[in-house]
Design an enzyme around this catalytic site. Structure first.
Site, PDB file in Angstrom:
ATOM      1  N   ASN A  44     -69.675 -22.839  52.557  1.00 46.25           N
ATOM      2  CA  ASN A  44     -69.301 -21.409  52.512  1.00 46.25           C
ATOM      3  C   ASN A  44     -70.382 -20.550  53.165  1.00 46.25           C
ATOM      4  O   ASN A  44     -70.089 -19.570  53.839  1.00 46.25           O
ATOM      5  CB  ASN A  44     -69.168 -20.851  51.084  1.00 46.25           C
ATOM      6  CG  ASN A  44     -68.754 -21.840  50.060  1.00 46.25           C
ATOM      7  OD1 ASN A  44     -69.252 -22.951  50.059  1.00 46.25           O
ATOM      8  ND2 ASN A  44     -67.848 -21.463  49.182  1.00 46.25           N
ATOM      9  N   CYS A  45     -71.634 -20.950  52.919  1.00 51.42           N
ATOM     10  CA  CYS A  45     -72.759 -20.116  53.352  1.00 51.42           C
ATOM     11  C   CYS A  45     -72.849 -20.049  54.875  1.00 51.42           C
ATOM     12  O   CYS A  45     -73.498 -19.157  55.418  1.00 51.42           O
ATOM     13  CB  CYS A  45     -74.065 -20.660  52.775  1.00 51.42           C
ATOM     14  SG  CYS A  45     -73.935 -20.984  51.011  1.00 51.42           S
ATOM     15  N   THR A 277     -67.835 -26.106  27.781  1.00 47.51           N
ATOM     16  CA  THR A 277     -67.127 -24.888  27.358  1.00 47.51           C
ATOM     17  C   THR A 277     -66.893 -24.934  25.852  1.00 47.51           C
ATOM     18  O   THR A 277     -67.371 -25.844  25.164  1.00 47.51           O
ATOM     19  CB  THR A 277     -65.758 -24.790  28.062  1.00 47.51           C
ATOM     20  OG1 THR A 277     -64.935 -25.852  27.565  1.00 47.51           O
ATOM     21  CG2 THR A 277     -65.888 -24.904  29.577  1.00 47.51           C
ATOM     22  N   ILE A 282     -64.186 -30.212  27.842  1.00 43.66           N
ATOM     23  CA  ILE A 282     -64.092 -29.462  29.111  1.00 43.66           C
ATOM     24  C   ILE A 282     -65.444 -28.835  29.453  1.00 43.66           C
ATOM     25  O   ILE A 282     -66.048 -28.143  28.638  1.00 43.66           O
ATOM     26  CB  ILE A 282     -63.012 -28.349  29.028  1.00 43.66           C
ATOM     27  CG1 ILE A 282     -61.658 -28.943  28.625  1.00 43.66           C
ATOM     28  CG2 ILE A 282     -62.897 -27.639  30.376  1.00 43.66           C
ATOM     29  CD1 ILE A 282     -60.533 -27.925  28.490  1.00 43.66           C
ATOM     30  N   ALA A 284     -67.660 -26.562  32.570  1.00 44.29           N
ATOM     31  CA  ALA A 284     -67.397 -25.613  33.664  1.00 44.29           C
ATOM     32  C   ALA A 284     -68.717 -25.312  34.363  1.00 44.29           C
ATOM     33  O   ALA A 284     -69.775 -25.258  33.715  1.00 44.29           O
ATOM     34  CB  ALA A 284     -66.772 -24.332  33.133  1.00 44.29           C
ATOM     35  N   GLY A 286     -70.693 -23.412  38.136  1.00 44.74           N
ATOM     36  CA  GLY A 286     -70.609 -22.613  39.365  1.00 44.74           C
ATOM     37  C   GLY A 286     -70.336 -21.138  39.137  1.00 44.74           C
ATOM     38  O   GLY A 286     -70.613 -20.584  38.072  1.00 44.74           O
ATOM     39  N   ASP A 287     -69.764 -20.524  40.164  1.00 42.42           N
ATOM     40  CA  ASP A 287     -69.558 -19.067  40.149  1.00 42.42           C
ATOM     41  C   ASP A 287     -68.655 -18.601  39.009  1.00 42.42           C
ATOM     42  O   ASP A 287     -68.638 -17.412  38.688  1.00 42.42           O
ATOM     43  CB  ASP A 287     -68.897 -18.617  41.456  1.00 42.42           C
ATOM     44  CG  ASP A 287     -69.838 -18.700  42.656  1.00 42.42           C
ATOM     45  OD1 ASP A 287     -71.005 -19.101  42.474  1.00 42.42           O
ATOM     46  OD2 ASP A 287     -69.407 -18.367  43.779  1.00 42.42           O
ATOM     47  N   LYS A 438    -106.767 -16.569  51.455  1.00 38.94           N
ATOM     48  CA  LYS A 438    -106.225 -15.894  50.270  1.00 38.94           C
ATOM     49  C   LYS A 438    -104.771 -15.582  50.628  1.00 38.94           C
ATOM     50  O   LYS A 438    -104.484 -14.601  51.320  1.00 38.94           O
ATOM     51  CB  LYS A 438    -106.982 -14.599  49.992  1.00 38.94           C
ATOM     52  CG  LYS A 438    -108.360 -14.805  49.422  1.00 38.94           C
ATOM     53  CD  LYS A 438    -108.949 -13.439  49.109  1.00 38.94           C
ATOM     54  CE  LYS A 438    -110.457 -13.462  49.214  1.00 38.94           C
ATOM     55  NZ  LYS A 438    -111.019 -12.112  49.422  1.00 38.94           N
TER      56      LYS A 438
HETATM   57  C1  LIG Z   1     -69.349 -16.217  53.037  1.00 34.16           C
HETATM   58  C2  LIG Z   1     -70.224 -16.743  51.942  1.00 34.16           C
HETATM   59  C3  LIG Z   1     -71.583 -16.891  52.170  1.00 34.16           C
HETATM   60  C4  LIG Z   1     -72.398 -17.376  51.159  1.00 34.16           C
HETATM   61  N1  LIG Z   1     -73.737 -17.515  51.416  1.00 34.16           N
HETATM   62  C5  LIG Z   1     -74.544 -17.998  50.441  1.00 34.16           C
HETATM   63  C6  LIG Z   1     -75.909 -18.214  50.692  1.00 34.16           C
HETATM   64  O1  LIG Z   1     -76.403 -18.005  51.814  1.00 34.16           O
HETATM   65  N2  LIG Z   1     -76.687 -18.678  49.678  1.00 34.16           N
HETATM   66  C7  LIG Z   1     -76.170 -18.949  48.444  1.00 34.16           C
HETATM   67  O2  LIG Z   1     -76.902 -19.382  47.551  1.00 34.16           O
HETATM   68  N3  LIG Z   1     -74.864 -18.763  48.173  1.00 34.16           N
HETATM   69  C8  LIG Z   1     -74.038 -18.297  49.142  1.00 34.16           C
HETATM   70  N4  LIG Z   1     -72.709 -18.127  48.888  1.00 34.16           N
HETATM   71  C9  LIG Z   1     -72.207 -18.394  47.521  1.00 34.16           C
HETATM   72  C10 LIG Z   1     -71.938 -19.863  47.307  1.00 34.16           C
HETATM   73  O3  LIG Z   1     -71.136 -20.324  48.333  1.00 34.16           O
HETATM   74  C11 LIG Z   1     -71.253 -20.025  45.968  1.00 34.16           C
HETATM   75  O4  LIG Z   1     -72.128 -19.564  44.970  1.00 34.16           O
HETATM   76  C12 LIG Z   1     -70.898 -21.463  45.666  1.00 34.16           C
HETATM   77  O5  LIG Z   1     -70.058 -21.990  46.659  1.00 34.16           O
HETATM   78  C13 LIG Z   1     -70.184 -21.542  44.305  1.00 34.16           C
HETATM   79  O6  LIG Z   1     -69.749 -22.845  44.090  1.00 34.16           O
HETATM   80  P1  LIG Z   1     -68.497 -23.126  43.168  1.00 34.16           P
HETATM   81  O7  LIG Z   1     -68.308 -24.596  43.165  1.00 34.16           O
HETATM   82  O8  LIG Z   1     -68.625 -22.423  41.889  1.00 34.16           O
HETATM   83  O9  LIG Z   1     -67.266 -22.418  43.888  1.00 34.16           O
HETATM   84  P2  LIG Z   1     -66.699 -22.624  45.357  1.00 34.16           P
HETATM   85  O10 LIG Z   1     -67.697 -23.245  46.234  1.00 34.16           O
HETATM   86  O11 LIG Z   1     -66.112 -21.324  45.746  1.00 34.16           O
HETATM   87  O12 LIG Z   1     -65.522 -23.674  45.146  1.00 34.16           O
HETATM   88  C14 LIG Z   1     -64.440 -23.424  44.288  1.00 34.16           C
HETATM   89  C15 LIG Z   1     -63.207 -24.134  44.825  1.00 34.16           C
HETATM   90  O13 LIG Z   1     -62.281 -24.268  43.779  1.00 34.16           O
HETATM   91  C16 LIG Z   1     -60.978 -24.192  44.304  1.00 34.16           C
HETATM   92  N5  LIG Z   1     -60.065 -23.844  43.214  1.00 34.16           N
HETATM   93  C17 LIG Z   1     -60.067 -22.734  42.457  1.00 34.16           C
HETATM   94  N6  LIG Z   1     -59.096 -22.780  41.523  1.00 34.16           N
HETATM   95  C18 LIG Z   1     -58.466 -23.950  41.697  1.00 34.16           C
HETATM   96  C19 LIG Z   1     -57.362 -24.572  41.049  1.00 34.16           C
HETATM   97  N7  LIG Z   1     -56.736 -23.995  40.024  1.00 34.16           N
HETATM   98  N8  LIG Z   1     -56.965 -25.775  41.497  1.00 34.16           N
HETATM   99  C20 LIG Z   1     -57.594 -26.384  42.525  1.00 34.16           C
HETATM  100  N9  LIG Z   1     -58.633 -25.842  43.175  1.00 34.16           N
HETATM  101  C21 LIG Z   1     -59.064 -24.643  42.761  1.00 34.16           C
HETATM  102  C22 LIG Z   1     -61.103 -23.108  45.353  1.00 34.16           C
HETATM  103  O14 LIG Z   1     -60.083 -23.239  46.320  1.00 34.16           O
HETATM  104  C23 LIG Z   1     -62.507 -23.344  45.912  1.00 34.16           C
HETATM  105  O15 LIG Z   1     -62.458 -24.076  47.118  1.00 34.16           O
HETATM  106  C24 LIG Z   1     -71.848 -17.685  49.891  1.00 34.16           C
HETATM  107  C25 LIG Z   1     -70.480 -17.528  49.653  1.00 34.16           C
HETATM  108  C26 LIG Z   1     -69.668 -17.081  50.677  1.00 34.16           C
HETATM  109  C27 LIG Z   1     -68.187 -16.929  50.419  1.00 34.16           C
END
Ligand SMILES: Cc1cc2nc3c(=O)[nH]c(=O)nc-3n(C[C@H](O)[C@H](O)[C@H](O)COP(=O)(O)OP(=O)(O)OC[C@H]3O[C@@H](n4cnc5c(N)ncnc54)[C@H](O)[C@@H]3O)c2cc1C
Length: 557
Positions: A44-45, A277, A282, A284, A286-287, A438
């Site tokens: 994503n980044c 959770t 279960i 959880a 990430g974001d 330093k």
């Molecule tokens: C454009 C952009 C730039 C970024 N740049 C940075 C950076 O430079 N540095 C940094 O630290 N962070 C950055 N981030 C943030 C970082 O990408 C996220 O914090 C990280 O990807 C979170 O991981 P995650 O697994 O929680 O969610 P994600 O990586 O978003 O993955 C979640 C996935 O779950 C899937 N999903 C959701 N619900 C369901 C469902 N019910 N069934 C099946 N699949 C599902 C979604 O389709 C998604 O693909 C950036 C984000 C973006 C969008």
């Protein structure tokens, strides 16, 4: 015989790292990853940098593929498969193939939710018009890319000055578009303190970006074929061929909420330190989850890749019976914006104030490496620490070279609950092209420790600006820079006594009024403060010197 059946919802940062770690820990587990989109484990980044042409091949953004997950890890990835429902009593999920509509029910022993966060779409008229985009995944990126190419877009409006917004500003400009940035607040990068982002505002303007602060979006309306006019709350209009909405993200908690899992006060999924959770089967990560802020101890939403990956590992450990714990997040982040680098870790001053925590702060303006070696770049560093024991609370830096390295050192120091006195002692690598004997990290420690040891009292420019506004006679500001420096720009009402003349001109200074001394960056004024203190004056050193004054004055407009 499989040891357990683990299902993971979401196949990117948190989900993919959890899946891979699980396999490394348990060769016998059955592991399935369900991903709504067509891709898993993508970067994503990197998305903004593909749009700007820095990353030239889309393929480079795919960190892994379902085939590799199967071949290397024996993990089954189900792309285009959305998990629609969790039956906690039966320990099953309902999965829909979004291409065919086919539905399946899958049992689990352990379920991991890693659904991420969804971009916020402001609830204003016209927000769904053609040409208005958010950026979360490769499909969004492809849509933006195709739109810009097919419409020959020349003007862009980016709404929101957080890190995704700023990265899009930079990359759209790199692609040759004229860019306007609309930000509702009076600063970009709201997680940082305003005076620290003043150089970012300058840099954006220097690069030709039309920066509009205090400009919340009120509405969008069509402006002819494939164009949109953006109306702001302060009655301005901007017409663009492409609009990027980057006003923040919201934890994607629909599935968890519908399953009756506990949510936290900020709306993220509530988890314990093992990422479990309110349902013991279960987890959880990430974001989507709420974590504990490492500094304030309060719940926090931290949408960053590092924490998501680490939480994925912790959840896998926990599922496999290991006692790993996620310590909490401190929001360590770095942003490149054109030629500038902005980085921070721990709490900002704003956050400390909100949390009601006592703090002190110092500003320093060190160089990235020894100034006698070509190419040294100045940076501005702000350190926040506890008044009593000097516990580090937060750090922010802005500059060009060497910023990320200093914040990384400080991030680890904060995570290890180090103090400003530890920074004085930090042994960091040095050769003239990389640093100073330093190091800026040591220097920040020296300055902060001087304050705590009572060697020098510190005053700040925001206090001075507030005193100016009060109409009362404040402290006398004494500028100890050379006449030449003072002639090139001085603080209104200040008295210039160069450091070399100070001892012979003490009788010009009042003994019944506080004196605040400053120089260029705070070093000569520290010497001056020591002289004046030992001659019985009431004196404080203005932290960060004239350089900090300029950023504060700019911030105040
Ligand atoms: C454009 C952009 C730039 C970024 N740049 C940075 C950076 O430079 N540095 C940094 O630290 N962070 C950055 N981030 C943030 C970082 O990408 C996220 O914090 C990280 O990807 C979170 O991981 P995650 O697994 O929680 O969610 P994600 O990586 O978003 O993955 C979640 C996935 O779950 C899937 N999903 C959701 N619900 C369901 C469902 N019910 N069934 C099946 N699949 C599902 C979604 O389709 C998604 O693909 C950036 C984000 C973006 C969008």
């Amino acid at each position: 015989m499989p040891s357990k059946r683990v299902l993971i919802v979401g196949g990117v940062a948190g989900g993919a790292s959890c899946a891979a770690r699980l396999r490394r820990l348990d060769e016998a587990a059955e592991i399935f990853v369900y991903e709504r989109g067509p891709d898993v484990s993508f970067a994503n980044c990197g998305l903004p940098y593909f749009l700007g042409g820095v990353i030239q091949s889309r393929q480079q953004l795919l960190m892994s593929t379902p085939e590799r997950f199967r071949d290397w890890f024996r993990i089954e990835v189900r792309a285009r498969s959305e998990v629609r429902r969790i039956d906690r009593a039966a320990r099953t999920i309902e999965v829909v193939n979004v291409q065919t509509g086919a539905t399946a029910t899958e049992p689990y022993d352990a379920l991991v939710l890693a659904p991420g966060a969804a971009p916020i779409r402001p609830n204003v008229p016209g927000v769904d018009l053609e040409g208005i985009f958010t950026l979360r995944n490769l499909e969004d990126m492809d849509r933006i890319d195709a739109w810009i190419s097919q419409t020959g877009a020349a003007r862009a409006v980016v709404v929101g000055g957080g890190y995704i917004g700023l990265e899009m500003v930079e990359n759209l400009a790199r692609r040759g578009l004229e860019v306007t940035l609309l930000e509702k607040l009076d600063q970009v990068m709201a997680v940082m303190d305003p005076e620290m982002v003043a150089p970012v505002h300058d840099e954006l303007k220097r690069q030709g970006v039309d920066v509009r602060l205090g400009s919340g979006v009120a509405a969008f309306e069509p402006a002819g074929p494939q164009r949109v006019t953006v109306h702001t709350e302060n009655d301005k209009r901007f017409t663009a061929d492409v609009v990027i909405l980057a006003v923040g993200v919201r934890p994607d908690v629909g599935l968890a909420r519908e399953a009756g899992l506990d949510l936290g006060p900020l709306g993220g999924i509530r988890v314990d330190a093992q990422m479990r959770t309110s349902d013991p089967a279960i987890w959880a990560v990430g974001d989507a989850v709420e974590v504990r802020d490492w500094i304030t101890g309060q719940p926090a939403l931290v949408a960053l890749a590092g924490p998501a990956n680490r939480q994925g590992r912790v959840a896998a450990d926990s599922i496999c019976g290991r006692a790993s714990q996620f310590r909490g997040a401190q929001g360590t982040a770095v942003l490149g914006i054109f030629d500038l680098v902005l980085a921070s870790t721990g709490a900002s001053e704003k956050a400390l104030r909100r949390a009601g925590m006592a703090y002190q702060k110092v500003y320093t303006h060190p160089f990235s490496h020894a100034t006698y070696y070509p190419g040294a770049e100045p940076m501005q560093l702000k350190l926040l620490f506890a008044p009593g024991d000097g516990l580090l609370l937060g750090a922010q830096a802005v500059g060009r070279e060497g910023v990320a390295r200093r914040i990384d050192v400080l991030a680890l120091a904060i995570q290890k609950r180090a103090t400003v006195f530890d920074l004085e002692e930090a042994e960091l690598c040095y050769a003239p092209q990389f640093g100073s004997a330093k190091d800026p990290v040591n220097m920040a420690g020296f300055v902060a420790a001087n304050v705590l040891r009572g060697d020098v009292a510190t005053a700040h420019w925001d206090q001075w600006l507030a005193a100016q506004g009060s109409g009362k006679p404040g402290p006398l500001v004494v500028d100890v820079r050379t006449r030449g420096e003072a002639g090139a720009g001085a603080v209104p009402g200040s008295v210039n006594i160069p450091l070399g003349e100070l001892r012979t001109r003490l009788d010009e200074l009042p003994r019944d009024r506080e004196i605040w001394v400053h120089c260029g960056v705070g070093q000569r004024s520290y010497y001056a403060a020591r002289i004046l203190r030992q001659h019985g004056f009431q004196v404080a050193n203005l932290s960060g010197g004239f350089k900090s004054y300029k950023t504060w004055a700019k911030k105040e407009g």
